[in-house]
Design a protein around this motif. Structure first.
Motif, PDB file in Angstrom:
ATOM      1  N   UNK A   1      -3.980   4.387   2.008  1.00 56.06           N
ATOM      2  CA  UNK A   1      -3.798   2.949   1.814  1.00 56.06           C
ATOM      3  C   UNK A   1      -2.380   2.587   2.218  1.00 56.06           C
ATOM      4  N   UNK A   2      -2.255   1.609   3.094  1.00 51.67           N
ATOM      5  CA  UNK A   2      -0.941   1.162   3.550  1.00 51.67           C
ATOM      6  C   UNK A   2      -0.840  -0.346   3.403  1.00 51.67           C
ATOM      7  N   UNK A   3       0.349  -0.816   3.127  1.00 54.05           N
ATOM      8  CA  UNK A   3       0.567  -2.251   2.967  1.00 54.05           C
ATOM      9  C   UNK A   3       1.938  -2.670   3.452  1.00 54.05           C
ATOM     10  N   UNK A   4       2.019  -3.884   3.951  1.00 51.70           N
ATOM     11  CA  UNK A   4       3.296  -4.417   4.427  1.00 51.70           C
ATOM     12  C   UNK A   4       3.156  -5.922   4.616  1.00 51.70           C
TER      13      UNK A   4
ATOM     14  N   UNK B   1       5.151  -1.855  -3.932  1.00 53.03           N
ATOM     15  CA  UNK B   1       5.688  -0.682  -4.590  1.00 53.03           C
ATOM     16  C   UNK B   1       4.594   0.275  -5.037  1.00 53.03           C
ATOM     17  N   UNK B   2       5.027   1.402  -5.566  1.00 53.46           N
ATOM     18  CA  UNK B   2       4.080   2.420  -6.021  1.00 53.46           C
ATOM     19  C   UNK B   2       3.196   1.900  -7.146  1.00 53.46           C
ATOM     20  N   UNK B   3       3.749   1.068  -8.010  1.00 54.68           N
ATOM     21  CA  UNK B   3       2.972   0.542  -9.131  1.00 54.68           C
ATOM     22  C   UNK B   3       1.854  -0.376  -8.657  1.00 54.68           C
ATOM     23  N   UNK B   4       2.098  -1.143  -7.578  1.00 51.64           N
ATOM     24  CA  UNK B   4       1.061  -2.032  -7.047  1.00 51.64           C
ATOM     25  C   UNK B   4      -0.096  -1.222  -6.496  1.00 51.64           C
TER      26      UNK B   4
ATOM     27  N   UNK C   1       2.427   8.550  -3.504  1.00 48.34           N
ATOM     28  CA  UNK C   1       3.021   7.448  -2.752  1.00 48.34           C
ATOM     29  C   UNK C   1       4.084   7.992  -1.809  1.00 48.34           C
ATOM     30  N   UNK C   2       4.060   7.504  -0.554  1.00 46.17           N
ATOM     31  CA  UNK C   2       4.992   7.946   0.484  1.00 46.17           C
ATOM     32  C   UNK C   2       5.767   6.743   0.985  1.00 46.17           C
ATOM     33  N   UNK C   3       7.072   6.871   1.053  1.00 47.05           N
ATOM     34  CA  UNK C   3       7.899   5.814   1.607  1.00 47.05           C
ATOM     35  C   UNK C   3       7.829   5.888   3.135  1.00 47.05           C
TER      36      UNK C   3
END
Length: 469
Positions: free
Chosen positions: A180-183, A259-262, A275-277
């Motif tokens: 899952x990726x988001x931006x 963020x990771x929490x989302x 979670x990966x930055x």
């Protein structure tokens, strides 16, 4: 048929150039088709009204309607009927059976094609393309209205799909890993305001196709409202996958709303969440903060981050701080230290976490911005909230290959299910068409009793040999 052939021959003979000839032929064919379609619709309207008369309906009036499609402009007459009574409402039986709404002028296929072209060019260019390739005439304002209609329709279809998801109609799948990726993507709004396109994409890993990496079963989500986007993605994940047996890998730049929490709230109940930055944003952060040091030291810090070594990284940051000449540069190094410490767990490479997913399959969200940025940014483009949301929805629908499904689900032009009354009417209309017997082509020949080299023999040969123009 003889009339049509005569008209075609007349056009071919009287046309001066090939372009004029083809244009006139196209106009002739479209005119004949639209006239035949109008005649067919009026015939079916007559049969439908006869059936409703048996149910007590009466003809109120006869009105003209014009529908515009890729096949041209069709104008036909249809009857409005109603029953007697104070609360009785009139309606058009033919419009009801065809699924045509009030004030609807364009067919579903026409709107779909306009929306597809408009996602790759500005509205004026889209109108020019449609006007050149068809015998219709639309303005760029009409293109914008069609985009808004299609965008709202796809958004409504997504909401209906989300409701079906909550009900649960199919068994969820169980992939090994879910990515899952988001931006976010900023665009210009009206005036000095900026608007943000929120995007989330889901895939089941990646695969190599030659030298290219392709996502496995990707699905894309985009919206101008982050809250609605999160609710939509959550419903999709809970329905599509059995998260209790899935390892989820999320990737983002760590910005607000990503963020990771989302991501953790999206996949509640999963087997494992990592979670990966995003590597691209980490490298960009290094360049922004350490712009004053030598490139060799920047490369060494970047390599240490990839190897995930904390103590050597602190030593290198001390070296960078010693090279700072101004208080501002020292502040930049301190902010980089805080950034690394805050996201140290998310900076761990995937190979150290022992997750069966390739690093090349993570980080594609940034490159997938292009289909939105190429259309909605640069060249002084500004978007209203309504227009921007509609364009985002249309691009997403095309990207997910769901535009056809959405039209079938919500569009009313020529997509309504055929009722039994309409089927019966069509059968009665077909029975009224007189059957004509076709004898086919008559074959004949010139009888020659002499040699083939004689005059009669040569004439017989000339008629029996096909001539190709």
């Amino acid at each position: 048929m003889e009339y049509i052939v005569t008209e075609i021959i007349k056009i071919i003979k009287e046309s001066d150039t090939a372009i004029v000839r083809e244009t006139k032929l196209l106009q002739l064919f479209i005119r004949l088709f639209t006239e035949a379609l109008a005649c067919a619709l009026e015939t079916m309207d007559t049969e439908l009204v006869e059936q409703y008369k048996k149910q007590g309906y009466q003809i109120e009036r006869r009105d003209r309607r014009t529908i515009q499609g890729l096949f041209g402009t069709v104008t036909y007459l249809r009857r409005r009927i109603r029953k007697e009574g104070p609360r009785a409402k009139g309606f058009y039986p033919l419009d009801t059976q065809l699924g045509l709404k009030k004030y609807q002028r364009y067919t579903a296929l026409f709107r779909k094609r306009v929306a597809e072209v408009a996602t790759g060019s500005v509205y004026r260019t889209t109108a020019d393309v449609i006007n050149r390739l068809t015998l219709t005439s639309i303005s760029h304002q009409t293109v914008g209205n069609i985009i808004k209609q299609v965008g709202r329709g796809y958004a409504d279809w997504e909401q209906s799909q989300q409701h079906k998801v909550l009900v649960g109609e199919t068994a969820p799948s169980q992939p090994t890993v879910l990515c899952i990726e988001g931006d976010g993507l900023l665009i210009k709004g009206q005036g000095a305001k900026q608007q943000e396109i929120h995007r989330i994409q889901i895939s089941e890993g990646s695969t190599r196709c030659g030298t290219r990496t392709t996502l496995v079963h990707p699905h894309y989500f985009a919206s101008m409202d982050h809250r609605k986007l999160v609710a939509q993605v959550t419903a999709y994940l809970q329905h599509k996958y059995d998260l209790a047996h899935v390892v989820v890998v999320s990737n983002s730049d760590g910005g607000r709303g990503y963020g990771k929490d989302v991501f953790g709230s999206l996949v509640i109940g999963c087997q494992q969440h990592e979670h990966v930055l995003d590597r691209y944003h980490v490298n960009r952060k290094l360049k922004e903060r350490l712009y004053f040091i030598e490139p060799a030291l920047q490369d060494e810090i970047r390599q240490t981050l990839r190897e995930y070594q904390w103590e050597p990284l602190q030593v290198l940051l001390d070296t960078a701080e010693s090279q700072a000449e101004t208080p501002e540069e020292i502040v930049h190094v301190q902010k980089l230290r805080q950034y690394v410490a805050r996201n140290w767990i998310s900076l761990a490479p995937l190979k150290l976490r022992k997750i069966p997913v390739s690093a090349s399959g993570i980080g594609a969200c940034e490159s997938n911005h292009r289909i939105y940025s190429y259309r909605m940014k640069k060249q002084g483009r500004h978007w209203s909230r309504t227009g921007g949301t509609a364009m985002v929805k249309v691009i997403t629908a095309i990207r997910n290959k769901e535009l056809d499904q959405a039209f079938v689900g919500w569009a009313s032009g020529f997509t309504a299910p055929v009722s039994r009354t309409f089927r019966g009417t069509m059968r009665r209309v077909m029975r009224k068409i007189p059957f004509q017997t076709h004898v086919g082509v008559h074959h004949g020949c010139i009888r020659n009793t002499g040699p083939a080299s004689s005059a009669i023999g040569k004439l017989a040969k000339s008629f029996s040999t096909p001539a190709f123009l």
